[in-house]
Design a protein around this motif. Structure first.
Motif, PDB file in Angstrom:
ATOM      1  N   ALA A   1      23.281  16.665  17.684  1.00 10.17           N
ATOM      2  CA  ALA A   1      22.719  18.299  17.065  1.00 10.17           C
ATOM      3  C   ALA A   1      24.484  19.386  17.453  1.00 10.17           C
ATOM      4  CB  ALA A   1      21.916  18.812  18.412  1.00 10.17           C
ATOM      5  N   LEU A   2      25.374  18.722  18.048  1.00  9.21           N
ATOM      6  CA  LEU A   2      26.910  19.132  17.541  1.00  9.21           C
ATOM      7  C   LEU A   2      27.081  18.489  16.393  1.00  9.21           C
ATOM      8  CD1 LEU A   2      29.386  19.939  19.046  1.00  9.21           C
ATOM      9  CD2 LEU A   2      29.410  17.558  19.825  1.00  9.21           C
ATOM     10  N   ILE A   3      27.120  17.274  15.798  1.00 11.19           N
ATOM     11  CA  ILE A   3      27.449  16.785  14.291  1.00 11.19           C
ATOM     12  C   ILE A   3      27.532  17.960  13.609  1.00 11.19           C
ATOM     13  CG2 ILE A   3      27.061  15.318  12.616  1.00 11.19           C
ATOM     14  CD1 ILE A   3      27.707  12.690  15.590  1.00 11.19           C
ATOM     15  N   ALA A   4      25.221  18.037  13.579  1.00 10.73           N
ATOM     16  CA  ALA A   4      24.891  18.944  12.138  1.00 10.73           C
ATOM     17  C   ALA A   4      25.701  20.372  12.887  1.00 10.73           C
ATOM     18  CB  ALA A   4      23.154  19.114  13.136  1.00 10.73           C
ATOM     19  N   THR A   5      25.679  20.754  13.979  1.00  9.97           N
ATOM     20  CA  THR A   5      26.184  22.034  14.154  1.00  9.97           C
ATOM     21  C   THR A   5      27.780  22.490  14.014  1.00  9.97           C
ATOM     22  OG1 THR A   5      25.144  22.187  16.547  1.00  9.97           O
ATOM     23  CG2 THR A   5      26.510  24.259  16.109  1.00  9.97           C
ATOM     24  N   VAL A   6      28.346  21.487  14.029  1.00  7.02           N
ATOM     25  CA  VAL A   6      30.156  21.931  13.578  1.00  7.02           C
ATOM     26  C   VAL A   6      29.794  21.319  12.268  1.00  7.02           C
ATOM     27  CG1 VAL A   6      32.569  20.790  13.891  1.00  7.02           C
ATOM     28  CG2 VAL A   6      31.004  21.155  15.119  1.00  7.02           C
ATOM     29  N   ALA A   7      29.032  20.182  11.611  1.00  2.00           N
ATOM     30  CA  ALA A   7      28.985  20.439   9.762  1.00  2.00           C
ATOM     31  C   ALA A   7      28.464  21.547   8.832  1.00  2.00           C
ATOM     32  CB  ALA A   7      28.527  19.044   9.298  1.00  2.00           C
ATOM     33  N   SER A   8      27.532  22.487   9.890  1.00  8.21           N
ATOM     34  CA  SER A   8      27.132  23.385   9.363  1.00  8.21           C
ATOM     35  C   SER A   8      27.321  24.321   9.374  1.00  8.21           C
ATOM     36  CB  SER A   8      25.637  23.527  10.144  1.00  8.21           C
ATOM     37  OG  SER A   8      24.408  24.892   9.256  1.00  8.21           O
ATOM     38  N   VAL A   9      28.467  24.478  10.323  1.00 14.20           N
ATOM     39  CA  VAL A   9      29.137  25.762  10.415  1.00 14.20           C
ATOM     40  C   VAL A   9      30.676  25.694   9.335  1.00 14.20           C
ATOM     41  CG1 VAL A   9      31.061  26.784  11.669  1.00 14.20           C
ATOM     42  CG2 VAL A   9      28.539  26.624  12.382  1.00 14.20           C
ATOM     43  N   ALA A  10      31.058  24.074   9.503  1.00 15.11           N
ATOM     44  CA  ALA A  10      31.867  24.027   8.522  1.00 15.11           C
ATOM     45  C   ALA A  10      31.471  23.935   7.039  1.00 15.11           C
ATOM     46  CB  ALA A  10      32.464  23.083   8.933  1.00 15.11           C
ATOM     47  N   GLY A  11      30.653  24.206   7.013  1.00 16.72           N
ATOM     48  CA  GLY A  11      29.918  24.313   5.173  1.00 16.72           C
ATOM     49  C   GLY A  11      29.765  25.607   5.274  1.00 16.72           C
ATOM     50  N   GLY A  12      28.893  26.299   6.365  1.00 19.22           N
ATOM     51  CA  GLY A  12      29.004  27.981   5.879  1.00 19.22           C
ATOM     52  C   GLY A  12      30.361  28.331   5.640  1.00 19.22           C
ATOM     53  N   ILE A  13      31.438  28.616   6.484  1.00 18.58           N
ATOM     54  CA  ILE A  13      32.840  28.327   6.370  1.00 18.58           C
ATOM     55  C   ILE A  13      33.338  28.391   4.267  1.00 18.58           C
ATOM     56  CG2 ILE A  13      35.159  28.105   6.089  1.00 18.58           C
ATOM     57  CD1 ILE A  13      34.654  28.010   9.206  1.00 18.58           C
ATOM     58  N   ALA A  14      32.412  27.736   4.192  1.00 23.92           N
ATOM     59  CA  ALA A  14      32.684  27.149   2.809  1.00 23.92           C
ATOM     60  C   ALA A  14      32.516  27.996   1.530  1.00 23.92           C
ATOM     61  CB  ALA A  14      32.377  26.119   2.468  1.00 23.92           C
ATOM     62  N   GLY A  15      31.064  27.782   2.135  1.00 21.60           N
ATOM     63  CA  GLY A  15      30.152  29.413   1.422  1.00 21.60           C
ATOM     64  C   GLY A  15      31.057  30.678   1.595  1.00 21.60           C
ATOM     65  N   TRP A  16      31.293  31.330   2.651  1.00 23.83           N
ATOM     66  CA  TRP A  16      32.505  31.744   2.871  1.00 23.83           C
ATOM     67  C   TRP A  16      33.642  31.713   1.979  1.00 23.83           C
ATOM     68  CZ3 TRP A  16      36.574  33.938   4.387  1.00 23.83           C
ATOM     69  CH2 TRP A  16      37.036  35.211   4.388  1.00 23.83           C
ATOM     70  N   MET A  17      33.813  31.375   1.589  1.00 25.52           N
ATOM     71  CA  MET A  17      34.965  31.331   1.011  1.00 25.52           C
ATOM     72  C   MET A  17      34.703  31.347  -0.481  1.00 25.52           C
ATOM     73  SD  MET A  17      38.192  28.256   2.274  1.00 25.52           S
ATOM     74  CE  MET A  17      38.438  28.993   4.223  1.00 25.52           C
ATOM     75  N   LEU A  18      33.761  30.172  -1.138  1.00 23.08           N
ATOM     76  CA  LEU A  18      32.983  30.993  -2.392  1.00 23.08           C
ATOM     77  C   LEU A  18      32.977  31.991  -2.755  1.00 23.08           C
ATOM     78  CD1 LEU A  18      30.596  27.947  -2.735  1.00 23.08           C
ATOM     79  CD2 LEU A  18      31.846  28.379  -3.929  1.00 23.08           C
ATOM     80  N   GLY A  19      31.808  32.418  -1.511  1.00 25.65           N
ATOM     81  CA  GLY A  19      31.549  34.488  -2.232  1.00 25.65           C
ATOM     82  C   GLY A  19      33.273  35.034  -1.729  1.00 25.65           C
ATOM     83  N   TYR A  20      33.928  34.815  -0.839  1.00 23.92           N
ATOM     84  CA  TYR A  20      35.405  35.622  -0.801  1.00 23.92           C
ATOM     85  C   TYR A  20      36.197  35.996  -2.019  1.00 23.92           C
ATOM     86  CZ  TYR A  20      38.983  38.305   1.807  1.00 23.92           C
ATOM     87  OH  TYR A  20      39.687  39.574   2.304  1.00 23.92           O
TER      88      TYR A  20
END
Length: 194
Positions: free
Chosen positions: A56-75
């Protein structure tokens, strides 16, 4: 094609490097990938329940990091990169509807998407960047939503094991969708009467 992609993702759970694959899938799911990390997380946590919270920790950390990548794509690269990705998945029209309807309330969508994939997380992370949501607020919201999802699944799998897997696979989307709908209704009601 989607079924083959789903089956391939599921097959990764049996490999030696399953934790790495979980991180990779959780990361790319939050920005560009179609199959949710749950497909890999569930069989891994069932096979090794003593590691459910670690997964769960691995998935959460990686998912948030991927979310930041998505945020950067949009920004930073909405027209150059995000639009082609959204077009590839047939999500550009849905994205534009969300931008118009929820532009100033995108954090609510981030919570519902993080918990229930409603709307898909990759669409919301890109939208968050495109409408210039504060990055730190975005990260905190993503940690709360994605962490709640993965740690709740880990708890349920540790508590009830294999019998809960079928329930999760068949009903989790509906339950999470109802919870997301309740959050949206509450939000709309508070805004209407505030």
């Amino acid at each position: 094609m989607l079924r083959r992609l789903y089956d391939w993702t599921l097959s990764l759970a049996a490999r030696k490097g399953a934790e790495v694959w979980l991180a990779v899938i959780a990361f790319i799911e939050s920005s560009v990938f179609l199959v949710p990390a749950d497909v890999l997380f569930l069989p891994m946590a069932l096979a090794r329940p003593e590691r459910a919270y670690r997964y769960a920790l691995i998935a959460t950390v990686a998912s948030v990091a991927g979310g930041i990548a998505g945020w950067m794509l949009g920004y930073y690269a909405f027209d150059a990169l995000a639009v082609p990705i959204l077009q590839f998945y047939g999500k550009l029209e849905a994205f534009e509807r969300l931008r118009v309807a929820w532009g100033d309330s995108v954090l609510l969508l981030l919570i519902t998407s993080g918990l229930a994939h409603l709307p898909p997380i990759k669409v919301v992370t890109i939208l968050s960047g495109a409408v210039k949501v504060d990055l730190w607020l975005f990260v905190i919201s993503a940690i709360a939503a994605r962490g709640a999802r993965f740690f709740a699944l880990a708890w349920a799998l540790k508590r009830w094991g294999e019998p809960i897997r079928h329930f999760i696979e068949n009903r989790l989307g509906q339950i999470a969708g109802l919870a997301a709908a309740a959050i949206i209704v509450l939000y709309v009601a508070v805004r209407a009467f505030a």
